[in-house]
Design a protein around this motif. Structure first.
Motif, PDB file in Angstrom:
ATOM      1  N   SER A 120      -0.177  -4.709  -3.364  1.00  0.00           N
ATOM      2  CA  SER A 120       0.636  -4.052  -2.350  1.00  0.00           C
ATOM      3  C   SER A 120       1.500  -2.967  -2.985  1.00  0.00           C
ATOM      4  O   SER A 120       1.785  -2.991  -4.190  1.00  0.00           O
ATOM      5  N   SER A 134       3.537  11.105   1.852  1.00  0.00           N
ATOM      6  CA  SER A 134       3.125   9.892   2.557  1.00  0.00           C
ATOM      7  C   SER A 134       3.726   9.881   3.959  1.00  0.00           C
ATOM      8  O   SER A 134       4.864  10.310   4.179  1.00  0.00           O
ATOM      9  N   SER A 144       4.845  -0.209  -1.598  1.00  0.00           N
ATOM     10  CA  SER A 144       5.732   0.325  -0.559  1.00  0.00           C
ATOM     11  C   SER A 144       6.303   1.645  -1.015  1.00  0.00           C
ATOM     12  O   SER A 144       6.768   1.764  -2.153  1.00  0.00           O
ATOM     13  N   SER A 157      -2.577  -2.885  -0.282  1.00  0.00           N
ATOM     14  CA  SER A 157      -1.933  -2.697   1.013  1.00  0.00           C
ATOM     15  C   SER A 157      -0.763  -1.742   0.851  1.00  0.00           C
ATOM     16  O   SER A 157       0.220  -2.062   0.182  1.00  0.00           O
ATOM     17  N   SER A 182       2.486   8.547  -2.778  1.00  0.00           N
ATOM     18  CA  SER A 182       1.881   7.228  -2.968  1.00  0.00           C
ATOM     19  C   SER A 182       0.781   7.380  -4.016  1.00  0.00           C
ATOM     20  O   SER A 182      -0.045   8.295  -3.914  1.00  0.00           O
ATOM     21  N   SER A 212      -0.037   3.802   6.407  1.00  0.00           N
ATOM     22  CA  SER A 212       0.075   2.372   6.135  1.00  0.00           C
ATOM     23  C   SER A 212      -1.231   1.677   6.506  1.00  0.00           C
ATOM     24  O   SER A 212      -1.661   1.690   7.666  1.00  0.00           O
ATOM     25  N   THR A 244       2.350   0.322   2.400  1.00  0.00           N
ATOM     26  CA  THR A 244       3.315   0.400   3.499  1.00  0.00           C
ATOM     27  C   THR A 244       4.176   1.628   3.274  1.00  0.00           C
ATOM     28  O   THR A 244       4.817   1.751   2.215  1.00  0.00           O
TER      29      THR A 244
END
Lengths: 112, 109
Positions: free
Chosen positions: B10, B80, B12, B104, B19, B85, B106
């Motif tokens: 993951s 981003s 964030s 993943s 990102s 997401s 976010t």
């Protein structure tokens, strides 16, 4: 144009049963591939077919089989279902020789 | 035998920032690399690809970098956006496709 369509979207079976999953590729795409995606993992290659012949096979037991029809649609068959066969089964189509795969939304199979 | 690995499950990132998603592979025979994005209840959708003879490919906000000596692939998304997401899979091809386990992403508004 319609994308890759798969049916059914969800399926519940019990151990030992047989299942057939169906896939219609994008119009003009002659290559169809099948993938198994277990929760938390990436898609894992099962089969590739084009021109109705098997062109590739992943590391899956003989309980798994597939075929492609003259209209390029495809079926994936799984015999003697095990609990571990519970997964999302994805079908992808592509132009022959093209690297880009177009995926359907998948069939979620649950084996109880 | 996992030939394609995504070691970060993951990530964030704040909206507007960069990102960076990473992918490592073990097979030097891979000749094509792709990134796919997956939303819940949908199949993966193609994002961007790169041939093994190149080291960079750019498409709008998305850039893929390939470092063959390190057997490393990365996807940069700049800037981003919350709509980015999703789960991102890298994939590599020889005679078949091998997918990583996914990251993943976010994006926080």
């Amino acid at each position: 144009d319609a994308g890759v369509t798969q049916s059914p979207t969800h399926l519940i079976k019990t151990r030992g049963q047989h299942v057939t999953l169906r896939c219609s590729p994008i119009s003009g795409h002659k290559s169809v591939s099948w993938y198994q995606q277990v929760l938390g993992q990436g898609p894992q290659f099962i089969f590739q077919y084009y021109e109705k012949e098997e062109r590739g096979r992943g590391n899956f037991p003989d309980r798994f089989s597939a075929r492609q029809f003259p209209n390029y649609s495809s079926e994936l068959n799984v015999n003697a279902l095990l609990l571990g066969d519970s997964a999302l089964y994805l079908c992808a189509s592509s132009l022959v020789g093209e690297e880009k795969l177009f995926f359907g939304s998948g069939t979620q199979l649950s084996v109880l | 035998d996992q030939q394609v690995k995504q070691n970060s499950p993951s990530l964030s990132v704040q909206e507007g920032r960069i990102s960076i998603l990473n992918c490592d592979y073990t097979n030097s025979m891979f000749d094509y690399f792709l990134w796919y994005k997956k939303y819940p209840a949908e199949g993966p959708t193609f994002l961007i690809s790169i041939s093994s003879i190149k080291d960079k490919n750019e498409d709008g906000r998305f850039t893929v970098f390939l470092n063959k000596s390190a057997k490393h692939l990365s996807l940069h998304i700049v800037p981003s956006q919350p709509g980015d997401s999703a789960v991102y899979f890298c994939a590599a091809q020889t005679n078949q496709f091998y997918f990583g386990t996914g990251t993943s992403l976010t994006v926080i508004p």
